[in-house]
Design a protein around this motif. Structure first.
Motif, PDB file in Angstrom:
ATOM      1  N   GLN A 143       0.824  -1.204   0.000  1.00 31.12           N
ATOM      2  CA  GLN A 143       0.000   0.000   0.000  1.00 31.12           C
ATOM      3  C   GLN A 143       0.860   1.258   0.000  1.00 31.12           C
ATOM      4  N   HIS A 144       1.984   1.240   0.753  1.00 32.41           N
ATOM      5  CA  HIS A 144       2.902   2.385   0.751  1.00 32.41           C
ATOM      6  C   HIS A 144       3.422   2.667  -0.663  1.00 32.41           C
ATOM      7  N   ILE A 145       3.752   1.593  -1.392  1.00 25.11           N
ATOM      8  CA  ILE A 145       4.285   1.750  -2.755  1.00 25.11           C
ATOM      9  C   ILE A 145       3.206   2.295  -3.686  1.00 25.11           C
ATOM     10  N   ILE A 146       2.003   1.766  -3.570  1.00 20.17           N
ATOM     11  CA  ILE A 146       0.884   2.241  -4.403  1.00 20.17           C
ATOM     12  C   ILE A 146       0.599   3.712  -4.122  1.00 20.17           C
ATOM     13  N   ASP A 147       0.665   4.098  -2.845  1.00 26.93           N
ATOM     14  CA  ASP A 147       0.462   5.512  -2.489  1.00 26.93           C
ATOM     15  C   ASP A 147       1.538   6.383  -3.132  1.00 26.93           C
ATOM     16  N   ARG A 148       2.756   5.851  -3.195  1.00 28.81           N
ATOM     17  CA  ARG A 148       3.843   6.620  -3.828  1.00 28.81           C
ATOM     18  C   ARG A 148       3.583   6.772  -5.323  1.00 28.81           C
ATOM     19  N   THR A 149       3.069   5.722  -5.967  1.00 27.97           N
ATOM     20  CA  THR A 149       2.819   5.811  -7.411  1.00 27.97           C
ATOM     21  C   THR A 149       1.741   6.853  -7.727  1.00 27.97           C
ATOM     22  N   LYS A 150       0.774   6.984  -6.821  1.00 29.27           N
ATOM     23  CA  LYS A 150      -0.287   7.981  -7.037  1.00 29.27           C
ATOM     24  C   LYS A 150       0.293   9.393  -7.077  1.00 29.27           C
ATOM     25  N   THR A 151       1.263   9.638  -6.217  1.00 28.46           N
ATOM     26  CA  THR A 151       1.927  10.949  -6.206  1.00 28.46           C
ATOM     27  C   THR A 151       2.744  11.153  -7.475  1.00 28.46           C
ATOM     28  N   LEU A 152       3.450  10.087  -7.883  1.00 32.83           N
ATOM     29  CA  LEU A 152       4.308  10.178  -9.069  1.00 32.83           C
ATOM     30  C   LEU A 152       3.501  10.385 -10.351  1.00 32.83           C
ATOM     31  N   LEU A 153       2.299   9.832 -10.409  1.00 37.26           N
ATOM     32  CA  LEU A 153       1.482   9.930 -11.619  1.00 37.26           C
ATOM     33  C   LEU A 153       1.058  11.358 -11.943  1.00 37.26           C
ATOM     34  N   SER A 154       1.129  12.227 -10.925  1.00 32.97           N
ATOM     35  CA  SER A 154       0.763  13.626 -11.159  1.00 32.97           C
ATOM     36  C   SER A 154       1.965  14.451 -11.619  1.00 32.97           C
ATOM     37  N   GLY A 155       3.121  13.790 -11.774  1.00 31.29           N
ATOM     38  CA  GLY A 155       4.327  14.491 -12.204  1.00 31.29           C
ATOM     39  C   GLY A 155       4.546  14.419 -13.707  1.00 31.29           C
ATOM     40  N   GLY A 156       5.804  14.604 -14.107  1.00 30.91           N
ATOM     41  CA  GLY A 156       6.150  14.601 -15.530  1.00 30.91           C
ATOM     42  C   GLY A 156       6.307  13.201 -16.090  1.00 30.91           C
ATOM     43  N   SER A 208      14.039  -1.345  -0.455  1.00 26.62           N
ATOM     44  CA  SER A 208      13.110  -0.353   0.090  1.00 26.62           C
ATOM     45  C   SER A 208      13.328   1.014  -0.566  1.00 26.62           C
ATOM     46  N   GLU A 209      14.589   1.384  -0.733  1.00 20.93           N
ATOM     47  CA  GLU A 209      14.882   2.692  -1.352  1.00 20.93           C
ATOM     48  C   GLU A 209      14.400   2.720  -2.798  1.00 20.93           C
ATOM     49  N   GLU A 210      14.538   1.594  -3.480  1.00 21.04           N
ATOM     50  CA  GLU A 210      14.090   1.504  -4.872  1.00 21.04           C
ATOM     51  C   GLU A 210      12.574   1.628  -4.976  1.00 21.04           C
ATOM     52  N   LEU A 211      11.865   0.974  -4.052  1.00 16.84           N
ATOM     53  CA  LEU A 211      10.407   0.938  -4.128  1.00 16.84           C
ATOM     54  C   LEU A 211       9.719   2.068  -3.369  1.00 16.84           C
ATOM     55  N   LEU A 212      10.328   2.486  -2.251  1.00 17.87           N
ATOM     56  CA  LEU A 212       9.680   3.472  -1.376  1.00 17.87           C
ATOM     57  C   LEU A 212      10.418   4.805  -1.303  1.00 17.87           C
ATOM     58  N   GLY A 213      11.557   4.889  -1.975  1.00 17.30           N
ATOM     59  CA  GLY A 213      12.323   6.128  -1.935  1.00 17.30           C
ATOM     60  C   GLY A 213      12.950   6.336  -0.557  1.00 17.30           C
TER      61      GLY A 213
END
Length: 301
Positions: A143-156, A208-213
């Protein structure tokens, strides 16, 4: 999981100030820092960053942050503590407790009001102390990773591509490796294989750094790998000091034995080994008392 968290400011114009509590468990709903409890905490923290205090039904694992610069003119720092049950292991909160304390340090603690601070404390607890539990729960990691992708999708374009890559990694169950490496590292620690533990913590932190930053989970795993690498040298140092203390005892050099057991106690705190810390501290105290009595009667004879 901790039962609660509290923070104390250490101003120069009074002994201490309770900045706030965040109590999660109903069992500790009436918990408060009394003058006596503060004295015990403050005394231990004069020598150690971390402290483990045994109460009747609770344990307190705490960290002291010392102020520098202008803040140090009005207060020496603050203590952040977590409340735990007797069977809870303090060591697993070592890195996240320090991170939470450092985040609190970004607030203006000299001016903040209690209600405002407690809302910050609640957020910091939920964002920094609770995520540690998520390492052992693959679904929460996912779920943490999916939440991160949602943020990234609003970027470039670059961020959207990264989001797509992360979703593919989740589909391939790559996040499960974080939990697996973490469990292997913990098992290696218990078996005394610190090199293997450090390697597995490092591998878990890399994934973790790769997937969760640069998340709190990633920071915690990196801190654990660093700590695991320190353990062998600290353990050997403590072993030698205890050996020397026993030798001093055999030679009836009670003062030397007292000093050595005190050093062993301090190293045990650094190792977050609080059973040994208590053992060596009590031995040190008993030997110091014996030495004082011995010296008194030598003078009188």
């Amino acid at each position: 999981m901790p039962k609660g968290v509290f923070c104390l400011l250490l101003p120069f114009d009074t002994d201490y100030k309770v900045l706030g509590y965040y109590l999660i468990d109903n069992e500790v709903s009436d918990f408060e820092i009394t003058s006596n409890l503060f004295l015990r905490l403050n005394l231990d923290h004069e020598r150690n960053e971390y402290n483990y205090l045994k109460l009747k039904l609770l344990r307190i694992f705490s960290y002291i942050h010392r102020f520098t610069g202008k803040k140090a003119q009005k207060a020496s720092g603050y203590i952040l503590g977590i409340l735990m049950s007797e069977d809870e292991k303090a060591e697993k909160y070592r890195s996240s407790l320090k991170e939470a304390a450092e985040e609190i340090g970004e607030l203006d603690l000299l001016k903040i009001d209690s209600e405002d601070f407690e809302s910050h404390l609640r957020r910091i607890y939920q964002e920094t102390l609770e995520p540690l539990i998520d390492i052992l729960d693959p679904e929460k990691l996912k779920q943490h990773i999916i939440d991160r992708t949602k943020t990234l999708l609003s970027g470039g374009r670059k961020e959207r591509q990264l989001a797509q890559d992360l979703l593919e990694e989740v589909e391939d169950d790559e996040h499960l490796k974080i939990t697996d490496y973490y469990k292997t590292a913990k098992k290696s620690l218990k078996q005394g294989d610190f090199e293997k533990a450090a390697k597995n913590f490092i591998r878990a932190s890399e994934i973790s750094e790769e997937l969760l930053g640069d998340s709190e989970i990633t920071k915690s795993l990196k801190e654990r790998s660093t700590f695991a690498q320190k353990i062998p040298n600290l353990s050997k140092k403590r072993e030698k000091i205890v050996e020397d203390a026993r030798s001093a005892l055999r030679n009836e050099n009670f003062h030397e034995a007292y000093l050595l057991y005190r050093k062993a106690s301090e190293i045990s705190k650094e190792l977050i080994d609080f059973d040994k810390e208590e053992e060596y501290r009590l031995k040190s105290k008993a030997l110091n008392d014996f030495y004082q009595v011995d010296q008194r009667f030598k003078k009188e004879s």
